[in-house]
Design a protein around this motif. Sequence first.
Motif, PDB file in Angstrom:
ATOM      1  N   ILE B 193     154.819  78.712 -25.641  1.00 41.44           N
ATOM      2  CA  ILE B 193     154.155  77.739 -24.763  1.00 41.44           C
ATOM      3  C   ILE B 193     152.866  77.221 -25.419  1.00 41.44           C
ATOM      4  CG2 ILE B 193     152.876  77.567 -22.587  1.00 41.44           C
ATOM      5  CD1 ILE B 193     155.117  79.253 -21.331  1.00 41.44           C
ATOM      6  N   LEU B 194     152.121  78.123 -26.056  1.00 35.89           N
ATOM      7  CA  LEU B 194     150.890  77.704 -26.753  1.00 35.89           C
ATOM      8  C   LEU B 194     151.225  76.742 -27.897  1.00 35.89           C
ATOM      9  CD1 LEU B 194     148.807  81.018 -27.019  1.00 35.89           C
ATOM     10  CD2 LEU B 194     148.200  78.976 -25.710  1.00 35.89           C
ATOM     11  N   HIS B 196     153.883  74.833 -28.141  1.00 38.63           N
ATOM     12  CA  HIS B 196     154.363  73.588 -27.539  1.00 38.63           C
ATOM     13  C   HIS B 196     153.189  72.729 -27.044  1.00 38.63           C
ATOM     14  CE1 HIS B 196     156.908  70.856 -25.289  1.00 38.63           C
ATOM     15  NE2 HIS B 196     156.168  71.081 -24.214  1.00 38.63           N
ATOM     16  N   LYS B 197     152.211  73.377 -26.445  1.00 36.67           N
ATOM     17  CA  LYS B 197     151.098  72.645 -25.836  1.00 36.67           C
ATOM     18  C   LYS B 197     150.088  72.154 -26.891  1.00 36.67           C
ATOM     19  CE  LYS B 197     148.085  71.507 -22.531  1.00 36.67           C
ATOM     20  NZ  LYS B 197     148.334  70.425 -21.565  1.00 36.67           N
ATOM     21  N   PHE B 198     149.744  73.029 -27.861  1.00 32.22           N
ATOM     22  CA  PHE B 198     148.656  72.676 -28.786  1.00 32.22           C
ATOM     23  C   PHE B 198     149.123  72.342 -30.199  1.00 32.22           C
ATOM     24  CE2 PHE B 198     146.880  75.511 -25.528  1.00 32.22           C
ATOM     25  CZ  PHE B 198     145.901  74.678 -25.001  1.00 32.22           C
ATOM     26  N   ALA B 276     144.918  81.856 -27.559  1.00 28.30           N
ATOM     27  CA  ALA B 276     144.610  81.254 -26.258  1.00 28.30           C
ATOM     28  C   ALA B 276     143.106  81.135 -26.059  1.00 28.30           C
ATOM     29  CB  ALA B 276     145.223  82.099 -25.143  1.00 28.30           C
ATOM     30  N   SER B 279     142.121  77.967 -28.200  1.00 29.67           N
ATOM     31  CA  SER B 279     142.709  76.662 -27.871  1.00 29.67           C
ATOM     32  C   SER B 279     142.765  76.368 -26.382  1.00 29.67           C
ATOM     33  CB  SER B 279     144.115  76.557 -28.475  1.00 29.67           C
ATOM     34  OG  SER B 279     144.022  76.665 -29.885  1.00 29.67           O
ATOM     35  N   ALA B 280     143.045  77.396 -25.562  1.00 30.30           N
ATOM     36  CA  ALA B 280     143.147  77.145 -24.118  1.00 30.30           C
ATOM     37  C   ALA B 280     141.818  77.393 -23.415  1.00 30.30           C
ATOM     38  CB  ALA B 280     144.236  78.028 -23.518  1.00 30.30           C
ATOM     39  N   TRP B 288     145.157  80.670 -18.021  1.00 33.72           N
ATOM     40  CA  TRP B 288     145.756  79.641 -18.872  1.00 33.72           C
ATOM     41  C   TRP B 288     147.274  79.568 -18.761  1.00 33.72           C
ATOM     42  CZ3 TRP B 288     149.344  80.708 -22.578  1.00 33.72           C
ATOM     43  CH2 TRP B 288     149.350  81.970 -23.193  1.00 33.72           C
ATOM     44  N   VAL B 292     148.960  76.050 -18.162  1.00 32.70           N
ATOM     45  CA  VAL B 292     149.803  75.472 -19.211  1.00 32.70           C
ATOM     46  C   VAL B 292     151.287  75.534 -18.845  1.00 32.70           C
ATOM     47  CG1 VAL B 292     150.484  75.691 -21.650  1.00 32.70           C
ATOM     48  CG2 VAL B 292     148.114  76.040 -21.002  1.00 32.70           C
ATOM     49  N   GLY B 293     151.731  76.658 -18.281  1.00 31.70           N
ATOM     50  CA  GLY B 293     153.162  76.844 -18.003  1.00 31.70           C
ATOM     51  C   GLY B 293     153.605  76.344 -16.647  1.00 31.70           C
TER      52      GLY B 293
END
Lengths: 73, 497
Positions: B193-194, B196-198, B276, B279-280, B288, B292-293
């Motif tokens: 997920i991290l 995919h997001k960042f 995380a 970046s989050a 987070w 994010v999810g």
Amino acid sequence: MSKADVEHGTGMMSTSESLNTDLLKQLEAMNQPEHTSSECWSSAASLVREASIWILLGAVLWIGTLLAVGANA
Amino acid sequence: MSTSHSVEQEALAGRLPVLSGNRVYKTYGSFLWTCCAFSAATWAFLIGSYLPYVGDWRLGVMGYVIGLIIGMALVSLASGVPSYKYGTDPIDTAKASFGYRGIIVPLFGLLATLIGWSYVVEALTARGAANVAATVTGSQVTGDSHEHLVIGVALATLFLVWFIACKGPKFFERLNGFIGPLHMLITLVMFGILVHKFGLENLWHNQVAPDQMLSHDPVQGLALAVEFGVSNAMTWWPVMGGLTRLVKSKNHVMGPSIIGVGILGAAVVSTVAALAAISAGTYDPTIWMIAVGGPVFGSIVMTIVLTANVATMVVMIYLAGVSIQQVKFFARLKWELLLALLLLPGVYFAFETEWLLSKVMSWLSYNGVMFVGISGITLVDYFILRREQLDAPSLFATRNSNYAYWGGVNWTAVVISIVAVIGYLALYDPVTVAMHQWFRYLGASIPVIAISGASYYLAVRLIVAPMGKGNYTKGTAITSRPTLDPQPAPGAMKVSL
């Protein structure tokens, strides 16, 4: 899980003898072939070798990282 | 219930030696997943959040892995191997070096570690669950209703831990066979997920702000991360012996300890937390992960992560329950009542979770420090001075024990343990992060373990053995005959719990 096959209605073991008798049984059983011929009782040389390999791996990674850091500096 | 079955049950719930035939962990996987499930509590996220502050998160993660590998190998040897051979609790095996009264030193460290961290995990679970609820519902993370939820989850966690721990290690061995792999799967999902997001590129290059870094020297930063790993591994001294006494095969001791505790449970989870944190914006997955999810998927993931905390608490309370039976009063309590007593202060802490996390966490930063000297001493004593031969009856005897030393205390071991703490703090203070100039080469734990072990060796050779204490001069393979007779015959030794 019960801690012993003794009466414990009040939450306390009825006697400490039962615990000590069980301890004696276990210590005597520890010297019986069933335990002394088991892997547990054999030399730990292989464990020391395995641990040394892991420590060596850690040391190699440490030195490698320091070299990589030095190269990028 | 047959007598042999009863003794086996009693051994698993008490200090009786666990014989080869009664061991619980019979496969590599079963011990690996217990180690992994135990290590991968939400504290791994907390520790992981500190890694980027060493100056570069990649150095932080690499150093942490290196420290865990080296530290876990040392701790598994020092605490795990003697307990594996004799089936005894690490505090009982430590009597060979500390004496039957001197073991108060490692016992204090053990109880502070296991019980202290149990309440911290209770608080992390309760506040985490409440955070999830607040994030999903969009409500405030403050106020009465939020606090009531925290208290309710904390109390429910305590009950669940008590219930599972009462069932004994065979039950949670089976349970951890599911929790460990599931936790690893969830961690990989979180990493995905991290990414995919960042994006992988951003995750690789992002760092914390330079003014927040603890060091701008990469060599010192790496040493700091290695120290995080080694000192974290030192806190496993009370745990490894307690677990390896339940392992059946020699091939299943070292690998699962290092891979399960160090690499899977700690390093993998902490890496996700480190990424995380940068970046989050927060290491805390309860925040987070849902942001994010999404609320549904994030809540499912976090429920699994928080439930895994229960597995960690169960193992800690089990081990504390076994070791505290060094105090005779506790040895005579029913197992269920004993566990309830250990968890009782947790009821109070359920109402004080915020205070617990802010105050006790700082104190627990010194946790690994307590076991640095103890690890060095027990390692040298078992492998070098005693050549892997202990007198098992002496581990359960008092005045007539071969390990009676001076009134039950081996003062050389006690003094070296205390000096080791002082020496460690001179090299590195884990709370203020003050570092001695030598720290940048080897950290603090590794040199202090080596010096403690060497000092103990010299102390035994120059002081203890010449004075005829500790059975160091009588040869290495002496085994006393255990007896309950108050007037033991020559060669026999009166034993008791």
